[in-house]
Scaffold this motif. Structure first.
Motif, PDB file in Angstrom:
ATOM      1  N   THR A 185      -1.400   0.862  -5.139  1.00  0.00           N
ATOM      2  CA  THR A 185      -0.482   1.886  -4.605  1.00  0.00           C
ATOM      3  C   THR A 185      -0.181   2.945  -5.658  1.00  0.00           C
ATOM      4  O   THR A 185       0.623   3.855  -5.411  1.00  0.00           O
ATOM      5  CB  THR A 185       0.835   1.256  -4.111  1.00  0.00           C
ATOM      6  OG1 THR A 185       1.487   0.584  -5.192  1.00  0.00           O
ATOM      7  CG2 THR A 185       0.583   0.294  -2.959  1.00  0.00           C
ATOM      8  N   TRP A 186      -0.809   2.829  -6.829  1.00  0.00           N
ATOM      9  CA  TRP A 186      -0.680   3.840  -7.890  1.00  0.00           C
ATOM     10  C   TRP A 186      -2.077   4.269  -8.341  1.00  0.00           C
ATOM     11  O   TRP A 186      -2.971   3.434  -8.451  1.00  0.00           O
ATOM     12  CB  TRP A 186       0.075   3.275  -9.097  1.00  0.00           C
ATOM     13  CG  TRP A 186       1.450   2.788  -8.791  1.00  0.00           C
ATOM     14  CD1 TRP A 186       1.845   1.493  -8.611  1.00  0.00           C
ATOM     15  CD2 TRP A 186       2.623   3.590  -8.624  1.00  0.00           C
ATOM     16  NE1 TRP A 186       3.190   1.431  -8.343  1.00  0.00           N
ATOM     17  CE2 TRP A 186       3.696   2.717  -8.347  1.00  0.00           C
ATOM     18  CE3 TRP A 186       2.874   4.965  -8.681  1.00  0.00           C
ATOM     19  CZ2 TRP A 186       4.996   3.153  -8.131  1.00  0.00           C
ATOM     20  CZ3 TRP A 186       4.164   5.416  -8.469  1.00  0.00           C
ATOM     21  CH2 TRP A 186       5.206   4.518  -8.193  1.00  0.00           C
ATOM     22  N   TYR A 190       1.199   8.119 -13.201  1.00  0.00           N
ATOM     23  CA  TYR A 190       0.685   7.453 -12.009  1.00  0.00           C
ATOM     24  C   TYR A 190       1.245   8.108 -10.753  1.00  0.00           C
ATOM     25  O   TYR A 190       2.451   8.272 -10.602  1.00  0.00           O
ATOM     26  CB  TYR A 190       1.034   5.965 -12.043  1.00  0.00           C
ATOM     27  CG  TYR A 190       0.350   5.249 -13.181  1.00  0.00           C
ATOM     28  CD1 TYR A 190      -0.881   4.637 -12.995  1.00  0.00           C
ATOM     29  CD2 TYR A 190       0.917   5.231 -14.453  1.00  0.00           C
ATOM     30  CE1 TYR A 190      -1.531   4.001 -14.048  1.00  0.00           C
ATOM     31  CE2 TYR A 190       0.276   4.599 -15.508  1.00  0.00           C
ATOM     32  CZ  TYR A 190      -0.940   3.988 -15.299  1.00  0.00           C
ATOM     33  OH  TYR A 190      -1.583   3.380 -16.346  1.00  0.00           O
ATOM     34  N   SER A 191       0.334   8.472  -9.875  1.00  0.00           N
ATOM     35  CA  SER A 191       0.681   9.091  -8.603  1.00  0.00           C
ATOM     36  C   SER A 191       0.784   8.014  -7.526  1.00  0.00           C
ATOM     37  O   SER A 191      -0.036   7.094  -7.463  1.00  0.00           O
ATOM     38  CB  SER A 191      -0.402  10.107  -8.224  1.00  0.00           C
ATOM     39  OG  SER A 191      -0.218  10.599  -6.922  1.00  0.00           O
ATOM     40  N   SER A 192       1.787   8.130  -6.679  1.00  0.00           N
ATOM     41  CA  SER A 192       2.015   7.125  -5.642  1.00  0.00           C
ATOM     42  C   SER A 192       1.018   7.265  -4.504  1.00  0.00           C
ATOM     43  O   SER A 192       0.766   8.365  -3.996  1.00  0.00           O
ATOM     44  CB  SER A 192       3.429   7.253  -5.078  1.00  0.00           C
ATOM     45  OG  SER A 192       3.589   6.417  -3.944  1.00  0.00           O
ATOM     46  N   ASN A 193       0.467   6.136  -4.083  1.00  0.00           N
ATOM     47  CA  ASN A 193      -0.362   6.101  -2.886  1.00  0.00           C
ATOM     48  C   ASN A 193       0.389   5.543  -1.678  1.00  0.00           C
ATOM     49  O   ASN A 193      -0.190   5.419  -0.599  1.00  0.00           O
ATOM     50  CB  ASN A 193      -1.616   5.264  -3.139  1.00  0.00           C
ATOM     51  CG  ASN A 193      -2.543   5.923  -4.136  1.00  0.00           C
ATOM     52  OD1 ASN A 193      -2.717   7.138  -4.117  1.00  0.00           O
ATOM     53  ND2 ASN A 193      -3.110   5.137  -5.044  1.00  0.00           N
ATOM     54  N   LYS A 194       1.663   5.182  -1.882  1.00  0.00           N
ATOM     55  CA  LYS A 194       2.489   4.835  -0.727  1.00  0.00           C
ATOM     56  C   LYS A 194       2.893   6.093   0.018  1.00  0.00           C
ATOM     57  O   LYS A 194       2.883   6.146   1.247  1.00  0.00           O
ATOM     58  CB  LYS A 194       3.745   4.080  -1.181  1.00  0.00           C
ATOM     59  CG  LYS A 194       3.552   2.620  -1.521  1.00  0.00           C
ATOM     60  CD  LYS A 194       4.878   1.938  -1.825  1.00  0.00           C
ATOM     61  CE  LYS A 194       4.697   0.451  -2.079  1.00  0.00           C
ATOM     62  NZ  LYS A 194       5.978  -0.225  -2.391  1.00  0.00           N
ATOM     63  N   TRP A 195       3.293   7.085  -0.741  1.00  0.00           N
ATOM     64  CA  TRP A 195       3.857   8.297  -0.145  1.00  0.00           C
ATOM     65  C   TRP A 195       2.924   9.467  -0.440  1.00  0.00           C
ATOM     66  O   TRP A 195       3.023  10.117  -1.458  1.00  0.00           O
ATOM     67  CB  TRP A 195       5.261   8.556  -0.691  1.00  0.00           C
ATOM     68  CG  TRP A 195       6.123   7.325  -0.763  1.00  0.00           C
ATOM     69  CD1 TRP A 195       6.771   6.835  -1.852  1.00  0.00           C
ATOM     70  CD2 TRP A 195       6.444   6.424   0.314  1.00  0.00           C
ATOM     71  NE1 TRP A 195       7.460   5.689  -1.536  1.00  0.00           N
ATOM     72  CE2 TRP A 195       7.279   5.407  -0.210  1.00  0.00           C
ATOM     73  CE3 TRP A 195       6.094   6.370   1.668  1.00  0.00           C
ATOM     74  CZ2 TRP A 195       7.774   4.362   0.570  1.00  0.00           C
ATOM     75  CZ3 TRP A 195       6.584   5.324   2.438  1.00  0.00           C
ATOM     76  CH2 TRP A 195       7.414   4.346   1.898  1.00  0.00           C
ATOM     77  N   ARG A 196       1.994   9.718   0.479  1.00  0.00           N
ATOM     78  CA  ARG A 196       0.958  10.729   0.287  1.00  0.00           C
ATOM     79  C   ARG A 196       1.048  11.867   1.297  1.00  0.00           C
ATOM     80  O   ARG A 196       0.166  12.715   1.361  1.00  0.00           O
ATOM     81  CB  ARG A 196      -0.432  10.089   0.388  1.00  0.00           C
ATOM     82  CG  ARG A 196      -0.733   9.093  -0.723  1.00  0.00           C
ATOM     83  CD  ARG A 196      -2.078   8.411  -0.501  1.00  0.00           C
ATOM     84  NE  ARG A 196      -3.182   9.357  -0.353  1.00  0.00           N
ATOM     85  CZ  ARG A 196      -3.857   9.872  -1.373  1.00  0.00           C
ATOM     86  NH1 ARG A 196      -3.535   9.540  -2.615  1.00  0.00           N
ATOM     87  NH2 ARG A 196      -4.853  10.700  -1.160  1.00  0.00           N
ATOM     88  N   GLY A 197       2.102  11.882   2.099  1.00  0.00           N
ATOM     89  CA  GLY A 197       2.207  12.924   3.102  1.00  0.00           C
ATOM     90  C   GLY A 197       1.083  12.864   4.125  1.00  0.00           C
ATOM     91  O   GLY A 197       0.519  13.893   4.517  1.00  0.00           O
TER      92      GLY A 197
END
Length: 469
Positions: free
Chosen positions: A323-324, A337-344
């Motif tokens: 998720t990161w 680290y960019s979130s992969n839970k909240w990707r728009g």
């Protein structure tokens, strides 16, 4: 419909804000009118000052899960736990939602209409939402029962009657934490008796259901220290939602990351739906969790990253690490680290927000069992969840504080960027752990409780500020 009448009053503001010159008699005659108000009540949940941003992000920044990687003025003070930098939800939105619920509870039984299933549903939803808002206010502004520092037990103002005009408004003192929790318990028991069941992850989870109310009550009992009841309600919620003791019903590891970009989330018990009509593109880039925590969309602010301590805490093979995504941020040295839970994933920084997920039930029950001596049961619940996250079982001899810490760790990685970390430390009477060599915030430190807004104290001399402010 819901906004047609004054449906809001800050706990102690005598500020009534009529949207149109309608009275209860003209606005809420039939079930359709009350259903409209219920939708207005739900709409408040997605506000950026509530679950739309603050309640999801601030508890992560205040602890050790998330670090700030760009100085835009957002969350800079929260990261260092500065004086009066916390989770500010004592506002018109929170007490407005409570007032929406109070209007429904007071009047829906007398509304015209023959659909008794709908009547009960609307009323049950109002009890659920009133409980959720009171509970959130209590855990932000007060200590949990049994965790009081120097005997301070004030929580929030309880409001259970509607404010429809100035003649209804009154100034009240804060109730004790036990009084608030008792009211929340009563409301959720009412909700459970009235609400319909909903299939896990179905569009029906955009509104409260029986399983959602059971899950929220299980969480409340865990915070309250009533661990036997927390275990029982978690078990009831699992049965209602169709979950089994071995984890069947949870998403598999292959689908875990994608589940956060599926709407609704397949594990959702209660999810806030956000549609394009609910905000503008400017709202999204300025305020959405996606823009703040992910660089998936060009133009995102991307000011928040997983802390290095959080990343290091994932076990090898844990699907939740995905998720990161490791990346870079201009002007910030070191990995971010960019979130992969909240990707728009719904477009233009838009996505839904799961507030109650099925996996929490296993962790609530594991913690409750560990605290009541059923360590084998606690390990079984951990293993059920871990089996769906590409991990093997915990050590069969894991017990005592090591078991408790493992449960906290499982909760940390399962719900990163979902607003749990600060509260999980606080409700257990633990110091607030930090990252980047920042000092921990001692549990007895006044900053563990949020301050009440100065304007509220000036308006209402019955309110007491939290100690230290």
């Amino acid at each position: 419909m819901g906004g047609a009448l004054v449906a809001s009053s800050c706990a102690d503001q005598l500020d009534v804000n009529p949207r149109q010159s309608l009275t209860p008699a003209t606005a809420f005659v039939d079930l359709a009118g009350y259903n409209g108000l219920a939708l207005n009540m739900y709409g408040r949940t997605r506000a950026f000052g509530y679950y739309g941003q603050t309640m999801m992000i601030a508890p992560e920044v205040l602890a050790d899960n998330v670090l700030v990687i760009a100085n835009t003025g957002r969350y800079i003070q929260e990261e260092v736990n500065a004086d009066r930098a916390g989770i500010g939800i004592w506002n018109l939105n929170s007490f407005g939602a409570i007032n929406d619920a109070n209007i429904i509870i007071a009047g829906v039984d007398g509304a015209t209409g023959t659909d008794e299933v709908l009547r009960n549903r609307i009323k049950g939803e109002a009890f659920f939402m009133r409980a959720m808002y009171h509970f959130d206010l209590a855990r932000v502004y007060g200590y949990e029962p049994g965790r009081e520092v120097n005997g301070w037990n004030k929580a929030t103002v309880i409001r259970t009657t509607p404010t429809l005009g100035f003649s209804d408004a009154d100034l009240r003192a804060r109730s004790t934490n036990v009084e608030v929790y008792t009211q929340v318990e009563a409301d959720l028991l009412q909700a459970i008796s009235l609400l319909p069941t909903a299939n896990l992850g179905s569009p029906n989870v955009y509104r409260a259901s029986k399983a959602a109310a059971q899950a929220l009550l299980a969480r409340v009992y865990l915070y309250w220290g009533r661990n036997d009841r927390a275990e029982a309600l978690a078990t009831e919620a699992m049965a209602t939602a169709g979950l089994t003791n071995d984890g069947t019903g949870l998403v598999t590891s292959a689908n875990y990351v994608s589940s956060f970009n599926t709407f609704p989330n397949p594990e959702s018990l209660f999810e806030v739906e956000i549609r394009q009509v609910d905000w503008s593109t400017v709202d999204g880039v300025n305020n959405s969790i996606s823009s703040l925590s992910s660089n998936a969309i060009a133009g995102a602010q991307f000011i928040l990253s997983a802390s290095l301590q959080l990343i290091a805490s994932y076990e090898p093979g844990d699907i939740r690490l995905q998720t990161w995504t490791a990346t870079t941020r201009a002007g910030f040295a070191g990995p971010v680290y960019s979130s992969n839970k909240w990707r728009g994933a719904k477009g233009l920084y838009l996505e839904n927000l799961p507030i109650l997920r099925a996996s929490e039930l296993y962790l609530i029950r594991a913690e409750a069992r560990s605290k009541t001596g059923n360590e084998a049961g606690a390990r079984a619940d951990l293993n059920a969840l871990r089996s769906k996250r590409n991990l093997g079982p915990v050590d069969a001899g894991l017990s005592g504080n090591a078991l408790f810490e493992r449960i906290l760790q499982e909760k940390r990685v399962e719900f990163a960027l979902e607003g749990h970390r600060f509260f999980d430390l606080k409700r257990n009477g633990l110091d607030i752990r930090k990252h980047r060599n920042l000092p921990a915030v001692p549990f007895a430190d006044y900053r563990v409780l949020n301050n009440l807004p100065l304007g509220e104290l000036q308006l209402n001399d019955k309110l007491e500020q939290n100690p230290g402010y």
